[in-house]
Design an enzyme around this catalytic site. Structure first.
Site, short mmCIF file in Angstrom:
data_model
loop_
_atom_site.label_atom_id
_atom_site.label_comp_id
_atom_site.label_asym_id
_atom_site.label_seq_id
_atom_site.Cartn_x
_atom_site.Cartn_y
_atom_site.Cartn_z
N GLY A 1 17.88 -12.62 -15.53
CA GLY A 1 17.60 -13.79 -16.38
C GLY A 1 17.22 -13.34 -17.78
O GLY A 1 16.39 -13.93 -18.45
N TYR B 1 8.72 -26.91 -9.79
CA TYR B 1 8.51 -25.61 -10.47
C TYR B 1 7.13 -25.05 -10.10
O TYR B 1 7.00 -23.90 -9.69
CB TYR B 1 8.62 -25.83 -11.97
CG TYR B 1 8.30 -24.67 -12.85
CD1 TYR B 1 7.13 -24.64 -13.60
CD2 TYR B 1 9.17 -23.58 -12.95
CE1 TYR B 1 6.83 -23.58 -14.44
CE2 TYR B 1 8.88 -22.51 -13.80
CZ TYR B 1 7.71 -22.54 -14.54
OH TYR B 1 7.42 -21.48 -15.36
#
Ligand code: VAH
Length: 315
Positions: free
Chosen positions: A6, A140
């Protein structure tokens, strides 16, 4: 070698730069699912990698003699609420795979970011302690809380040296605002420099814990370089620098751009922000491995306003 998963994200873009200057481009592999996003990494090795492709990841780790992984790929808070099951799947499956891979391949160290999103509506809001009630109500936040539990579990049961920080909202000028609830504080600088009116998706007095990216990078490298026995918390460390509201960051910018205007139109992200603390107690990080922040709001605004215009021209 160090593998960054990422790497093209907000944190990854700057952490890759810092790790390359620390270890040399030959020893850092920046990966992301988006091939185009990798083009900016002309100073280290790169590879296209979908973290959900476990075999490809395992092969890369073996072929490139990877000994450390910075696993930064995740769906952030606001985006996660739009696609809960995908967010849970990506955030959790990828972490579990990396922890198991680290155990099997006997990797040296793993870094995985947690967040103040692990705290929920009934968490003490001011000077939130390292240990307290955490009932996050975003996908999240739930994935970060569960992830912290798994990190501690793999450390205790299998000795995986995984380290983590509960980042506040991170503010940097080297990447565009993403799917974060705190990303209004990135966008506001772009609007000020463009001479545009800024519409804040959070109310004027929404205080949130925040941190300028250079401080976040420093904290990450300080934690990763600390001797193993100093890293006493293996879930994730509270980390704090500054807390401000949209009104306060606007005022800090207005000093430099007197004509800059703001208005407030809270949307679904207001409820997310309201579920998070106003300020964080990071005594454990300061005592265990000597953490201390350098940037306050005034210094951050001065640094961003003086660097962002040139950065936008070049990139
Ligand atoms: C988000 N920037 O807003 C992230 C961060 C504390 C906020 O986790 O989702």
């Amino acid at each position: 070698r160090i593998l960054i998963i990422g790497a093209a994200g907000q944190l990854g873009s700057e952490l890759t730069l810092a790790l390359t200057s620390q270890y040399g481009g030959e020893n850092v592999i920046a990966t992301d699912i988006n091939p185009k996003a990798l083009e900016k990494f002309d100073y280290c090795k790169t590879a296209v990698l979908d973290i959900m492709d476990h075999e490809a990841t395992r092969q890369l780790v073996k072929n490139e003699n990877v000994k450390q992984i910075y696993h930064l790929a995740a769906v952030l808070s606001a985006t996660g609420e739009k696609n809960p099951l995908f967010a849970w799947g990506l955030n959790m499956d990828s972490l579990l795979f990396i922890l198991e891979l680290a155990k099997q391949e006997k990797l040296d160290k793993i870094y995985w970011p947690s967040s103040i999103a692990v705290f929920g509506p009934n968490t003490p809001k001011v000077n939130t302690p390292q240990y307290c009630v955490k009932e996050p109500n975003t996908v999240y936040g739930i994935s970060k809380q569960a992830g912290e539990r798994w990190c501690e579990y793999y450390f205790q049961k299998s000795g995986v040296d995984v380290r983590s920080l509960r980042y506040p909202g991170l503010i940097g000028y080297k990447s565009l605002p993403g799917g974060g609830t705190t990303d209004y504080a990135v966008d506001i600088y772009h609007k000020a420099i463009a001479g545009e009116h800024f519409v804040s998706f959070l109310g004027e007095d929404s205080f949130l814990p925040m941190m300028y990216m250079p401080d976040a990078i420093k904290a990450t490298l300080d934690l990763m370089h600390a001797p193993k026995e100093q890293v006493k918390i293996r879930s994730s460390y509270n980390l704090s620098a500054i807390s401000f509201s949209p009104k306060e960051i606007y005022e800090s910018i207005k000093i430099h751009h007197p004509d800059f205007r703001i208005s407030y139109e809270p949307d679904f992200r207001q409820a997310i922000a309201d579920s998070w603390p106003d300020s964080i107690d990071d005594t454990s990080a300061r005592e265990d491995w000597g953490w201390k922040h350098e940037y306050d709001l005034k210094k951050m605004t001065e640094d961003i306003l003086s660097n962002l215009p040139a950065y936008l021209v070049n990139f």
